[in-house]
Design an enzyme around this catalytic site. Structure first.
Site, PDB file in Angstrom:
ATOM      1  N   GLY A   8       0.649  -8.947   3.084  1.00 58.89           N
ATOM      2  CA  GLY A   8       0.635  -7.693   3.667  1.00 58.89           C
ATOM      3  C   GLY A   8      -0.710  -7.211   3.402  1.00 58.89           C
ATOM      4  O   GLY A   8      -0.879  -5.795   3.405  1.00 58.89           O
ATOM      5  N   GLN A  12      -0.987  -0.443   4.694  1.00 55.64           N
ATOM      6  CA  GLN A  12      -1.705   0.840   4.179  1.00 55.64           C
ATOM      7  C   GLN A  12      -2.435   0.508   2.995  1.00 55.64           C
ATOM      8  O   GLN A  12      -3.411   0.991   2.690  1.00 55.64           O
ATOM      9  CB  GLN A  12      -0.629   1.983   4.336  1.00 55.64           C
ATOM     10  CG  GLN A  12      -1.444   3.243   3.856  1.00 55.64           C
ATOM     11  CD  GLN A  12      -0.575   4.433   3.292  1.00 55.64           C
ATOM     12  OE1 GLN A  12       0.561   4.110   3.038  1.00 55.64           O
ATOM     13  NE2 GLN A  12      -1.092   5.534   3.163  1.00 55.64           N
ATOM     14  N   ASP A  54       3.158 -14.892   6.485  1.00 57.41           N
ATOM     15  CA  ASP A  54       4.501 -14.206   6.486  1.00 57.41           C
ATOM     16  C   ASP A  54       5.205 -14.411   5.353  1.00 57.41           C
ATOM     17  O   ASP A  54       5.655 -15.556   4.984  1.00 57.41           O
ATOM     18  CB  ASP A  54       5.069 -14.785   7.876  1.00 57.41           C
ATOM     19  CG  ASP A  54       6.234 -14.207   8.270  1.00 57.41           C
ATOM     20  OD1 ASP A  54       6.869 -13.424   7.367  1.00 57.41           O
ATOM     21  OD2 ASP A  54       6.603 -14.383   9.277  1.00 57.41           O
ATOM     22  N   TYR A 143      16.411   1.321   2.664  1.00 57.57           N
ATOM     23  CA  TYR A 143      15.160   1.153   1.901  1.00 57.57           C
ATOM     24  C   TYR A 143      15.144   1.133   0.131  1.00 57.57           C
ATOM     25  O   TYR A 143      14.543   0.181  -0.419  1.00 57.57           O
ATOM     26  CB  TYR A 143      13.970   1.973   2.382  1.00 57.57           C
ATOM     27  CG  TYR A 143      12.689   1.942   1.905  1.00 57.57           C
ATOM     28  CD1 TYR A 143      11.963   1.085   2.013  1.00 57.57           C
ATOM     29  CD2 TYR A 143      12.326   3.039   0.752  1.00 57.57           C
ATOM     30  CE1 TYR A 143      10.460   1.097   1.391  1.00 57.57           C
ATOM     31  CE2 TYR A 143      11.003   3.131   0.206  1.00 57.57           C
ATOM     32  CZ  TYR A 143      10.082   2.059   0.398  1.00 57.57           C
ATOM     33  OH  TYR A 143       8.931   1.738  -0.121  1.00 57.57           O
ATOM     34  N   LYS A 147      14.450  -1.768  -2.633  1.00 58.81           N
ATOM     35  CA  LYS A 147      13.388  -1.535  -3.663  1.00 58.81           C
ATOM     36  C   LYS A 147      13.973  -1.826  -5.040  1.00 58.81           C
ATOM     37  O   LYS A 147      13.422  -2.476  -5.964  1.00 58.81           O
ATOM     38  CB  LYS A 147      12.569  -0.329  -3.508  1.00 58.81           C
ATOM     39  CG  LYS A 147      11.566  -0.468  -2.282  1.00 58.81           C
ATOM     40  CD  LYS A 147      10.474  -1.314  -2.661  1.00 58.81           C
ATOM     41  CE  LYS A 147       9.590  -1.427  -1.521  1.00 58.81           C
ATOM     42  NZ  LYS A 147       8.579  -2.405  -1.557  1.00 58.81           N
TER      43      LYS A 147
HETATM   44  N1  SER Z   1       6.216   6.178   1.245  1.00 55.79           N
HETATM   45  C1  SER Z   1       7.411   5.504   1.317  1.00 55.79           C
HETATM   46  C2  SER Z   1       8.219   5.784   2.567  1.00 55.79           C
HETATM   47  O1  SER Z   1       7.996   7.304   2.634  1.00 55.79           O
HETATM   48  C3  SER Z   1       8.309   5.714  -0.031  1.00 55.79           C
HETATM   49  O2  SER Z   1       7.732   4.668  -0.797  1.00 55.79           O
HETATM   50  O3  SER Z   1       9.131   5.093   3.013  1.00 55.79           O
END
Ligand code: SER
Length: 317
Positions: A8, A12, A54, A143, A147
């Site tokens: 990755g 960012q 990947d 998400y 996590k």
């Molecule tokens: N910055 C992330 C998001 O907004 C949160 O971990 O998805």
């Protein structure tokens, strides 16, 4: 000697962490693994090895681990919160299957692993203010579910296979190098670009929505410092709350206006991202990270705002 693979590396965090790791451990020893044939950043391409990596292609990863004798993996590839809501199956595939692939390879090749978790692991039933390290975790977003599952998988591989996996719960990350994509906290990055380019910004979160945030230099420091800590100091190992500041859109707007007095803000609420933000903490308690491995952020809102504006002015010239 550490031989590091960053998966990755064009994202960012990865685009900056790879360079920081190259500064710390030597350029040749840090392999940038991205999903594009060529990274858009010349710095990433020119400062050390770059390879296609990947997390859903474990054979390719295994070949890289062998080729470069990798002993440490920073596994950063993931879908963020808003993108994950649009494609929950893909989020599961990348965020969970990708992580399992990396953990299995790390087990086979005896690698240490860094895994970034998130404020997304918390949900509506979690205490919102001073959210403790150990508390209720019932995330309502896919998400957050990936996590949280990731944190548990990392703990599992540590306890069952003695794999050295470590990680933090990052808050919203603010940086000027590479844009985030598809996150709920992205407004706190966009606002700087729009303040400088157009002197006005339309925010997709309500003005009084508080979230934890962190400037990228602190995020890089957190990852590298945690990975350097002697193993016997770590009790939690994974999912450490780390924060540097908590603010609302109104507050960051006020801070930017100190530098750009004509800056204006308006609000057009995105209901999906607003409901995601509402389910996350207002501010986390990160004392456990401070105690176990000396976590200490450097940037608060004023210091970050000054630096972001100075750096972005040069970048956008
Ligand atoms: N910055 C992330 C998001 O907004 C949160 O971990 O998805």
């Amino acid at each position: 000697m550490k031989n590091i693979l960053v998966i990755g590396a064009t994202g960012q965090i990865g685009s900056e962490l790879t360079l920081a790791l190259r500064d710390a451990y030597g350029s040749a020893n840090v392999v940038a693994g991205g999903h594009k044939r060529k990274p858009s950043s010349e710095k990433l391409q020119d400062s050390g090895p770059y390879e296609i990596a990947d997390c859903l292609a474990p054979k390719v990863l295994a070949a890289l681990i062998e080729k470069y004798k990798i002993d440490t993996i920073y596994h950063l590839a993931a879908l963020l919160s808003a993108t994950s809501e649009k494609n929950p199956k893909l989020a599961w595939e990348v965020n969970i299957q990708g992580l399992i692939n990396v953990l299995d390879l790390a087990k086979s090749y005896q690698c240490a692993v860094f895994f970034p978790s998130s404020i997304g692991v918390f949900g509506d039933s979690t205490p919102k203010d001073n959210t403790p390290q150990d508390t209720i975790q019932r995330p309502s977003t896919i998400y957050g579910i990936t996590k949280l599952t990731g944190e548990l998988l990392c703990d599992y591989y540590y306890h069952k296979y003695n794999l050295d996996v470590r990680g933090v719960r990052y808050p919203g990350l603010i940086s000027y190098e590479t844009l985030p994509g598809g996150g709920t906290t992205d407004y706190a990055v966009e606002i700087f670009y729009e303040a400088l380019a157009h002197k006005e910004y339309t925010c997709f979160l309500k003005e009084d929505t508080y979230l934890d945030m962190m400037y990228m230099p602190d995020a890089l420091k957190a990852a590298m410092q945690l990975m350097e800590t002697e193993s016997n100091r770590l009790i939690h190992r994974n999912g450490y709350n780390v924060s540097a500041m908590s603010f609302s859109p109104r507050e960051i707007f006020g801070e930017i206006r100190k530098w750009i007095p004509e800056f204006k803000i308006s609000y057009e609420i995105d209901p999906i991202r607003q409901s995601i933000a509402d389910s996350w903490p207002n501010s986390m308690d990160d004392n456990v990270a401070r105690q176990e491995w000396g976590w200490q952020p450097e940037y608060d809102l004023p210091k970050m705002t000054k630096d972001m504006i100075e750096k972005l002015k040069l970048k956008l010239k």
